[in-house]
Design an enzyme around this catalytic site. Structure first.
Site, PDB file in Angstrom:
ATOM      1  N   GLU A  90      16.099   2.229  -9.528  1.00 50.28           N
ATOM      2  CA  GLU A  90      15.261   2.457 -10.703  1.00 50.28           C
ATOM      3  C   GLU A  90      14.200   3.515 -10.445  1.00 50.28           C
ATOM      4  O   GLU A  90      13.699   3.645  -9.330  1.00 50.28           O
ATOM      5  CB  GLU A  90      14.545   1.157 -11.087  1.00 50.28           C
ATOM      6  CG  GLU A  90      15.472   0.122 -11.655  1.00 50.28           C
ATOM      7  CD  GLU A  90      14.789  -1.222 -11.830  1.00 50.28           C
ATOM      8  OE1 GLU A  90      13.665  -1.257 -12.352  1.00 50.28           O
ATOM      9  OE2 GLU A  90      15.400  -2.226 -11.437  1.00 50.28           O
ATOM     10  N   CYS A 103       7.637   7.276 -10.540  1.00 50.01           N
ATOM     11  CA  CYS A 103       7.683   6.240  -9.513  1.00 50.01           C
ATOM     12  C   CYS A 103       9.131   6.142  -9.061  1.00 50.01           C
ATOM     13  O   CYS A 103      10.027   5.934  -9.882  1.00 50.01           O
ATOM     14  CB  CYS A 103       7.218   4.916 -10.125  1.00 50.01           C
ATOM     15  SG  CYS A 103       7.382   3.519  -9.003  1.00 50.01           S
ATOM     16  N   CYS A 110      15.725  -4.380  -0.699  1.00 53.10           N
ATOM     17  CA  CYS A 110      14.625  -4.330   0.265  1.00 53.10           C
ATOM     18  C   CYS A 110      14.735  -5.557   1.152  1.00 53.10           C
ATOM     19  O   CYS A 110      15.185  -6.610   0.708  1.00 53.10           O
ATOM     20  CB  CYS A 110      13.296  -4.351  -0.499  1.00 53.10           C
ATOM     21  SG  CYS A 110      11.833  -4.262   0.555  1.00 53.10           S
ATOM     22  N   CYS A 114       8.784  -9.967   0.226  1.00 51.28           N
ATOM     23  CA  CYS A 114       7.551 -10.390  -0.468  1.00 51.28           C
ATOM     24  C   CYS A 114       7.960 -11.329  -1.607  1.00 51.28           C
ATOM     25  O   CYS A 114       8.830 -10.973  -2.407  1.00 51.28           O
ATOM     26  CB  CYS A 114       6.805  -9.183  -1.039  1.00 51.28           C
ATOM     27  SG  CYS A 114       6.346  -7.972   0.216  1.00 51.28           S
ATOM     28  N   CYS A 117       8.109 -10.328  -5.525  1.00 51.25           N
ATOM     29  CA  CYS A 117       8.706  -9.030  -5.853  1.00 51.25           C
ATOM     30  C   CYS A 117      10.188  -9.148  -6.185  1.00 51.25           C
ATOM     31  O   CYS A 117      10.961  -9.751  -5.427  1.00 51.25           O
ATOM     32  CB  CYS A 117       8.500  -8.075  -4.675  1.00 51.25           C
ATOM     33  SG  CYS A 117       9.213  -6.452  -4.950  1.00 51.25           S
ATOM     34  N   CYS A 331       9.447  -2.822 -11.723  1.00 51.81           N
ATOM     35  CA  CYS A 331      10.502  -2.274 -10.858  1.00 51.81           C
ATOM     36  C   CYS A 331      11.320  -3.352 -10.164  1.00 51.81           C
ATOM     37  O   CYS A 331      10.796  -4.337  -9.675  1.00 51.81           O
ATOM     38  CB  CYS A 331       9.903  -1.317  -9.839  1.00 51.81           C
ATOM     39  SG  CYS A 331      10.644   0.269 -10.045  1.00 51.81           S
TER      40      CYS A 331
HETATM   41  N1  SAH Z   1       7.634  -1.591  -0.440  1.00 54.74           N
HETATM   42  C1  SAH Z   1       6.491  -0.851  -0.849  1.00 54.74           C
HETATM   43  C2  SAH Z   1       6.638  -0.130  -2.181  1.00 54.74           C
HETATM   44  C3  SAH Z   1       7.290  -0.866  -3.339  1.00 54.74           C
HETATM   45  S1  SAH Z   1       6.434  -2.068  -4.302  1.00 54.74           S
HETATM   46  C4  SAH Z   1       5.266  -1.716  -0.845  1.00 54.74           C
HETATM   47  O1  SAH Z   1       5.382  -2.911  -0.575  1.00 54.74           O
HETATM   48  O2  SAH Z   1       4.175  -1.209  -1.036  1.00 54.74           O
HETATM   49  C5  SAH Z   1       5.162  -1.297  -5.189  1.00 54.74           C
HETATM   50  C6  SAH Z   1       3.982  -2.228  -5.420  1.00 54.74           C
HETATM   51  O3  SAH Z   1       4.254  -3.238  -6.409  1.00 54.74           O
HETATM   52  C7  SAH Z   1       3.574  -2.983  -4.161  1.00 54.74           C
HETATM   53  O4  SAH Z   1       2.193  -3.007  -4.043  1.00 54.74           O
HETATM   54  C8  SAH Z   1       4.125  -4.358  -4.436  1.00 54.74           C
HETATM   55  O5  SAH Z   1       3.523  -5.324  -3.624  1.00 54.74           O
HETATM   56  C9  SAH Z   1       3.849  -4.496  -5.914  1.00 54.74           C
HETATM   57  N2  SAH Z   1       4.592  -5.545  -6.598  1.00 54.74           N
HETATM   58  C10 SAH Z   1       5.838  -6.001  -6.366  1.00 54.74           C
HETATM   59  N3  SAH Z   1       6.149  -6.982  -7.230  1.00 54.74           N
HETATM   60  C11 SAH Z   1       5.100  -7.144  -8.031  1.00 54.74           C
HETATM   61  C12 SAH Z   1       4.811  -8.015  -9.124  1.00 54.74           C
HETATM   62  N4  SAH Z   1       5.700  -8.931  -9.545  1.00 54.74           N
HETATM   63  N5  SAH Z   1       3.617  -7.878  -9.723  1.00 54.74           N
HETATM   64  C13 SAH Z   1       2.710  -6.977  -9.308  1.00 54.74           C
HETATM   65  N6  SAH Z   1       2.913  -6.133  -8.293  1.00 54.74           N
HETATM   66  C14 SAH Z   1       4.093  -6.231  -7.650  1.00 54.74           C
END
Ligand code: SAH
Length: 339
Positions: A90, A103, A110, A114, A117, A331
């Protein structure tokens, strides 16, 4: 087949020399590739013989648009791109006063895990090549018909888990014969792969480093981000302090507020202590709900109180504006539907 967009400029020049091309050819081919030529036959200042030679062992790689959504509110555009092997990634284009930002994704899936996510559900399929990372910018720019001036690496994947390809991509997207996007207009976001943060500091690229912090202490952070068990928060913060010292660049900390998990006033105080004296900025993001988790965003007042508390301690903090709310799907969500 070789994807010529995987080559850095000097590698492309070496490759072309190796197949008997004169030295001026590199500029021409690099520029065509990076400005969106769809085939070698588009490269009209190359002789037919040269084009045929290139076709014999290399390709002009492509992405196809599988789904596209445009927000009626703010024009935010989400793409689900299909890669040549059928995998999907995406990208999101956002319109700001200061320019157009994309973006982009760095991996298919991944493996960082987390738990809030969507991108990590299903794990890592594979890393993207430098050409595939770049193609998101090339194809989106062509599709919208306007120049993209800023890039954030905050889509699917962990960029520092695909380090070499991401560095190549950064060199290429910045190259004056290519898209020529300034490093200062590029942000790279990481969940905190500490060893690679030290490596990145040595690359001498004046990009903005964003750290997905999301918690003020190890207890909370380890409960939502497995990477914290490998690199605890004090180790991560030490790496950030070193990064700032080496690069003299301000770091941006991402903090997604999850109601009842990390958004209390005590959490704000603890976060302020953790970051005290650092050249940094905190980006507060109301958590986006994903189906798999029972996480909720707090109300506006709570979010505002958290921000004000940080600022009362001298920590610079902003709340990220939500764009494209009518096309939802933060995303990772579009791709996840296909898994
Ligand atoms: N892997 C990298 C980049 C991708 S995520 C990282 O962890 O930074 C981009 C951002 O979106 C990160 O800060 C991630 O923690 C956040 N993110 C992921 N899922 C989310 C959600 N459901 N709500 C808010 N932020 C989220």
């Amino acid at each position: 087949m070789i994807d010529l967009k995987d080559f850095e400029f000097n590698e492309l020049a070496g490759y072309l020399k190796g197949i008997g091309e004169p030295s001026f050819r590199a500029k021409q081919v690099f520029s065509w590739l990076h400005k969106g030529a769809e085939s070698f036959d588009d490269m009209t200042n190359l002789s037919k013989a040269t084009r045929e030679r290139l076709k014999a062992e290399s390709c002009v790689s492509k992405l196809s648009v599988r789904e596209k959504y445009v927000s009626k509110i703010d024009k935010t555009t989400k793409y689900l791109f299909e890669l040549p092997d059928g995998n999907c990634i995406e990208s999101v284009v956002m319109y700001y006063k200061h320019g157009i930002t994309i973006c982009i994704s760095s991996q298919v899936g991944c493996r960082m895990g987390c738990n809030f996510c969507a991108s990590t559900i299903g794990g890592l399929y594979r890393s993207l090549t430098p050409g595939e990372i770049l193609n998101q910018v090339i194809f989106a720019q062509k599709d919208i018909g306007e120049r993209i001036s800023n890039i954030v690496m905050m889509g699917i994947g962990e960029p520092l888990d695909n380090y070499d390809n991401v560095i190549k991509f950064l060199h290429n997207v910045n190259h004056s014969e290519g898209l020529n996007i300034g490093y200062r207009h590029i942000s790279l976001s990481t969940c905190g792969v500490v060893d690679r943060i030290y490596d990145l500091a040595e690359e001498n690229l004046p990009i903005t480093l964003s750290i997905s912090l999301h918690a003020p202490n190890n207890e909370i952070r380890s409960s939502i981000m497995p990477i914290n068990k490998k690199y605890p928060i004090e180790v991560l913060i030490e790496a950030c302090r070193e990064y700032i010292k080496t690069t003299t660049r301000r770091i941006s900390f991402e903090y997604s507020l999850i109601s009842g998990v990390n958004d209390s006033i005590e959490n704000a105080d603890e976060l302020a202590r953790l970051l005290s004296g650092m050249l940094c900025h905190v980006n507060l993001i109301p958590i986006n709900k994903i189906e798999e988790r029972d996480y909720h965003k707090g109300n506006k007042k709570q979010i505002r109180s958290f921000q004000e508390r940080l600022e009362s301690h001298g920590i610079n903090a902003t709340v990220r504006r939500e764009l494209g709310s009518d096309i939802s799907a933060s995303c990772g969500q579009l791709r996840k539907k296909l898994l």
